[in-house]
Design a protein around this motif. Structure first.
Motif, PDB file in Angstrom:
ATOM      1  N   ILE A  31     -16.160  -2.034   2.474  1.00  0.00           N
ATOM      2  CA  ILE A  31     -15.713  -1.271   3.636  1.00  0.00           C
ATOM      3  C   ILE A  31     -14.202  -1.401   3.756  1.00  0.00           C
ATOM      4  O   ILE A  31     -13.654  -2.503   3.616  1.00  0.00           O
ATOM      5  CB  ILE A  31     -16.393  -1.782   4.923  1.00  0.00           C
ATOM      6  N   ASP A  32     -13.519  -0.297   4.002  1.00  0.00           N
ATOM      7  CA  ASP A  32     -12.079  -0.297   4.248  1.00  0.00           C
ATOM      8  C   ASP A  32     -11.876  -0.253   5.760  1.00  0.00           C
ATOM      9  O   ASP A  32     -12.114   0.786   6.385  1.00  0.00           O
ATOM     10  CB  ASP A  32     -11.431   0.916   3.590  1.00  0.00           C
ATOM     11  N   PRO A  33     -11.454  -1.351   6.385  1.00  0.00           N
ATOM     12  CA  PRO A  33     -11.356  -1.374   7.849  1.00  0.00           C
ATOM     13  C   PRO A  33     -10.235  -0.515   8.412  1.00  0.00           C
ATOM     14  O   PRO A  33     -10.327  -0.055   9.551  1.00  0.00           O
ATOM     15  CB  PRO A  33     -11.124  -2.854   8.163  1.00  0.00           C
ATOM     16  N   PHE A  34      -9.170  -0.289   7.623  1.00  0.00           N
ATOM     17  CA  PHE A  34      -8.016   0.464   8.109  1.00  0.00           C
ATOM     18  C   PHE A  34      -7.599   1.514   7.073  1.00  0.00           C
ATOM     19  O   PHE A  34      -6.628   1.324   6.334  1.00  0.00           O
ATOM     20  CB  PHE A  34      -6.854  -0.492   8.393  1.00  0.00           C
ATOM     21  N   PRO A  35      -8.309   2.638   6.994  1.00  0.00           N
ATOM     22  CA  PRO A  35      -8.057   3.618   5.936  1.00  0.00           C
ATOM     23  C   PRO A  35      -6.646   4.196   5.926  1.00  0.00           C
ATOM     24  O   PRO A  35      -6.156   4.611   4.867  1.00  0.00           O
ATOM     25  CB  PRO A  35      -9.083   4.722   6.230  1.00  0.00           C
ATOM     26  N   SER A  36      -5.970   4.251   7.082  1.00  0.00           N
ATOM     27  CA  SER A  36      -4.661   4.897   7.147  1.00  0.00           C
ATOM     28  C   SER A  36      -3.518   4.001   6.680  1.00  0.00           C
ATOM     29  O   SER A  36      -2.389   4.476   6.525  1.00  0.00           O
ATOM     30  CB  SER A  36      -4.374   5.369   8.579  1.00  0.00           C
ATOM     31  N   LEU A  37      -3.786   2.724   6.436  1.00  0.00           N
ATOM     32  CA  LEU A  37      -2.707   1.817   6.036  1.00  0.00           C
ATOM     33  C   LEU A  37      -2.247   2.107   4.603  1.00  0.00           C
ATOM     34  O   LEU A  37      -3.074   2.361   3.721  1.00  0.00           O
ATOM     35  CB  LEU A  37      -3.165   0.358   6.113  1.00  0.00           C
ATOM     36  N   PRO A  38      -0.950   2.014   4.346  1.00  0.00           N
ATOM     37  CA  PRO A  38      -0.456   2.141   2.966  1.00  0.00           C
ATOM     38  C   PRO A  38      -1.006   1.020   2.095  1.00  0.00           C
ATOM     39  O   PRO A  38      -1.269  -0.092   2.576  1.00  0.00           O
ATOM     40  CB  PRO A  38       1.063   2.026   3.115  1.00  0.00           C
ATOM     41  N   ARG A  39      -1.178   1.293   0.819  1.00  0.00           N
ATOM     42  CA  ARG A  39      -1.717   0.298  -0.103  1.00  0.00           C
ATOM     43  C   ARG A  39      -0.870  -0.964  -0.132  1.00  0.00           C
ATOM     44  O   ARG A  39      -1.383  -2.073  -0.266  1.00  0.00           O
ATOM     45  CB  ARG A  39      -1.823   0.905  -1.509  1.00  0.00           C
ATOM     46  N   ALA A  40       0.453  -0.814   0.026  1.00  0.00           N
ATOM     47  CA  ALA A  40       1.335  -1.987   0.000  1.00  0.00           C
ATOM     48  C   ALA A  40       1.019  -2.942   1.138  1.00  0.00           C
ATOM     49  O   ALA A  40       1.069  -4.166   0.972  1.00  0.00           O
ATOM     50  CB  ALA A  40       2.800  -1.544   0.074  1.00  0.00           C
ATOM     51  N   VAL A  41       0.677  -2.411   2.306  1.00  0.00           N
ATOM     52  CA  VAL A  41       0.319  -3.257   3.453  1.00  0.00           C
ATOM     53  C   VAL A  41      -1.038  -3.901   3.219  1.00  0.00           C
ATOM     54  O   VAL A  41      -1.250  -5.081   3.526  1.00  0.00           O
ATOM     55  CB  VAL A  41       0.318  -2.438   4.758  1.00  0.00           C
ATOM     56  N   LYS A  42      -1.966  -3.138   2.660  1.00  0.00           N
ATOM     57  CA  LYS A  42      -3.300  -3.678   2.401  1.00  0.00           C
ATOM     58  C   LYS A  42      -3.280  -4.792   1.354  1.00  0.00           C
ATOM     59  O   LYS A  42      -4.131  -5.685   1.372  1.00  0.00           O
ATOM     60  CB  LYS A  42      -4.238  -2.568   1.923  1.00  0.00           C
ATOM     61  N   SER A  43      -2.336  -4.733   0.448  1.00  0.00           N
ATOM     62  CA  SER A  43      -2.313  -5.680  -0.671  1.00  0.00           C
ATOM     63  C   SER A  43      -1.692  -7.019  -0.311  1.00  0.00           C
ATOM     64  O   SER A  43      -1.843  -7.995  -1.055  1.00  0.00           O
ATOM     65  CB  SER A  43      -1.547  -5.066  -1.853  1.00  0.00           C
ATOM     66  N   MET A  44      -0.991  -7.092   0.820  1.00  0.00           N
ATOM     67  CA  MET A  44      -0.315  -8.326   1.217  1.00  0.00           C
ATOM     68  C   MET A  44      -1.054  -8.957   2.390  1.00  0.00           C
ATOM     69  O   MET A  44      -1.186  -8.341   3.451  1.00  0.00           O
ATOM     70  CB  MET A  44       1.140  -8.036   1.619  1.00  0.00           C
ATOM     71  N   ALA A  45      -1.542 -10.164   2.220  1.00  0.00           N
ATOM     72  CA  ALA A  45      -2.284 -10.842   3.282  1.00  0.00           C
ATOM     73  C   ALA A  45      -1.326 -11.359   4.349  1.00  0.00           C
ATOM     74  O   ALA A  45      -0.408 -12.129   4.062  1.00  0.00           O
ATOM     75  CB  ALA A  45      -3.099 -11.994   2.715  1.00  0.00           C
ATOM     76  N   MET A  46      -1.539 -10.939   5.563  1.00  0.00           N
ATOM     77  CA  MET A  46      -0.746 -11.402   6.701  1.00  0.00           C
ATOM     78  C   MET A  46      -0.999 -12.888   6.937  1.00  0.00           C
ATOM     79  O   MET A  46      -2.098 -13.402   6.711  1.00  0.00           O
ATOM     80  CB  MET A  46      -1.159 -10.596   7.936  1.00  0.00           C
ATOM     81  N   ASP A  47       0.013 -13.586   7.405  1.00  0.00           N
ATOM     82  CA  ASP A  47      -0.120 -15.000   7.741  1.00  0.00           C
ATOM     83  C   ASP A  47      -0.776 -15.125   9.118  1.00  0.00           C
ATOM     84  O   ASP A  47      -0.113 -15.302  10.130  1.00  0.00           O
ATOM     85  CB  ASP A  47       1.251 -15.677   7.732  1.00  0.00           C
ATOM     86  N   LEU A  48      -2.080 -14.995   9.133  1.00  0.00           N
ATOM     87  CA  LEU A  48      -2.825 -15.036  10.388  1.00  0.00           C
ATOM     88  C   LEU A  48      -2.771 -16.431  11.002  1.00  0.00           C
ATOM     89  O   LEU A  48      -2.677 -17.434  10.287  1.00  0.00           O
ATOM     90  CB  LEU A  48      -4.276 -14.646  10.138  1.00  0.00           C
ATOM     91  N   PRO A  49      -2.843 -16.517  12.343  1.00  0.00           N
ATOM     92  CA  PRO A  49      -2.790 -17.837  12.993  1.00  0.00           C
ATOM     93  C   PRO A  49      -3.984 -18.704  12.631  1.00  0.00           C
ATOM     94  O   PRO A  49      -5.087 -18.199  12.416  1.00  0.00           O
ATOM     95  CB  PRO A  49      -2.771 -17.501  14.484  1.00  0.00           C
ATOM     96  N   GLN A  50      -3.756 -19.984  12.554  1.00  0.00           N
ATOM     97  CA  GLN A  50      -4.828 -20.929  12.232  1.00  0.00           C
ATOM     98  C   GLN A  50      -5.760 -21.072  13.423  1.00  0.00           C
ATOM     99  O   GLN A  50      -5.328 -21.384  14.526  1.00  0.00           O
ATOM    100  CB  GLN A  50      -4.240 -22.292  11.878  1.00  0.00           C
TER     101      GLN A  50
END
Length: 284
Positions: free
Chosen positions: A231-250
């Motif tokens: 499943i793609d949760p955010f279809p409108s996001l550019p591939r570059a954004v999808k490919s980089m994991a955000m530093d989510l809070p612990q």
């Protein structure tokens, strides 16, 4: 190349083109676009359910949501403050009886009724009541639900208050051929995910956890999650954004695992270089 998760075995499909879907409630989705099913055959017996505070795609095969989506804002969470929780668990009358979970399915099952869109995100009584529909639940390990998962939910709310606006998509993953059912009807997920897009940072990532006791979790990119969950949760996001994991809070788990001492190592996510190896292990 990573394979699509073994939901393929469950639904009996091979990878195909992404399935674009229309929606009756675009307000819950990034750029008004609902999560996209990577394979069309996942759409069998699915129904979009629009609610006041969230939307979901329900599967009549698993008798759970495949995803629940929310648009969280700081203002919405301010409205939630002081709202008394009322546990109004109920079967969803919008679903056919043979496709929906019933309260009886969870009785003495050993699993919690685990929220996908959390009641703690809901700004008013109607939204809260809708979040207690069993269509928004999955059978969840009780230790996981009440400790690590609650910590993840709280971390996402804290992030929203800090940055002002996030989009969230939460759902189950069903891995393997010998999946368990409760009540002989409702499939038990092996893993859970919570995907986040932060509008201020213009970054995205996801938490990935096993539906089991313990406090270990992973932070992965949206691209990796898409390959694993189908499943793609955010279809409108550019591939570059999808490919980089955000530093989510612990997340800060609210308790300890089975009375054992909780170690710092158990709370830490895998580092980026270990993510793909972890995902590969999920498939075996």
């Amino acid at each position: 190349m990573l394979k699509t998760l073994v939901v393929a075995l469950l639904f009996g499909f091979t990878p195909m083109a992404a399935h674009a879907a229309a929606t009756a409630c675009p307000e819950h989705f990034l750029d008004g676009e609902p999560p996209r099913l990577v394979n069309e055959k996942l759409a069998a017996k699915t129904r979009e359910l629009c609610n006041r505070g969230f939307a979901e795609l329900h599967s009549g095969i698993t008798r759970t949501a495949l995803w629940s989506a929310e648009h969280l804002t700081k203002e919405r969470l301010e409205q939630q403050r002081g709202l008394e929780r009322k546990n109004t668990f109920h079967a969803d009358p919008r679903l056919p009886p043979d496709e929906r979970a019933e309260l009886a399915d969870y009785i003495r099952s050993g699993y919690d009724r685990g929220h996908m869109a959390p009641s703690g995100d809901m700004p008013d009584a109607q939204s809260q009541d809708e979040s207690f529909s069993l269509a928004n639940m999955v059978p969840q390990n009780s230790n996981n639900n009440r400790n690590l998962w609650e910590g993840i939910e709280s971390a996402v709310r804290d992030l929203t208050r800090k940055d002002g606006e996030v989009y969230v998509v939460t759902g189950p993953i069903f891995q393997g051929q010998n999946l368990q059912r409760i009540g002989g009807r409702v499939l038990v997920p092996t893993h859970l995910y919570k995907a986040i897009y932060d509008s201020k940072r213009r970054q995205a990532g996801a938490y990935l956890v096993t539906n089991a006791e313990g406090n270990e979790y992973q932070r992965v990119s949206i691209a990796d999650l898409e390959e694993v969950a189908g499943i793609d949760p955010f279809p409108s996001l550019p591939r570059a954004v999808k490919s980089m994991a955000m530093d989510l809070p612990q997340p800060r788990p609210h308790g300890r695992s089975g009375g054992k001492k909780q170690t710092a190592e158990a709370e830490q996510p895998f580092q980026e270089k270990a993510v793909l190896e972890f995902l590969k292990k999920l498939l075996h």
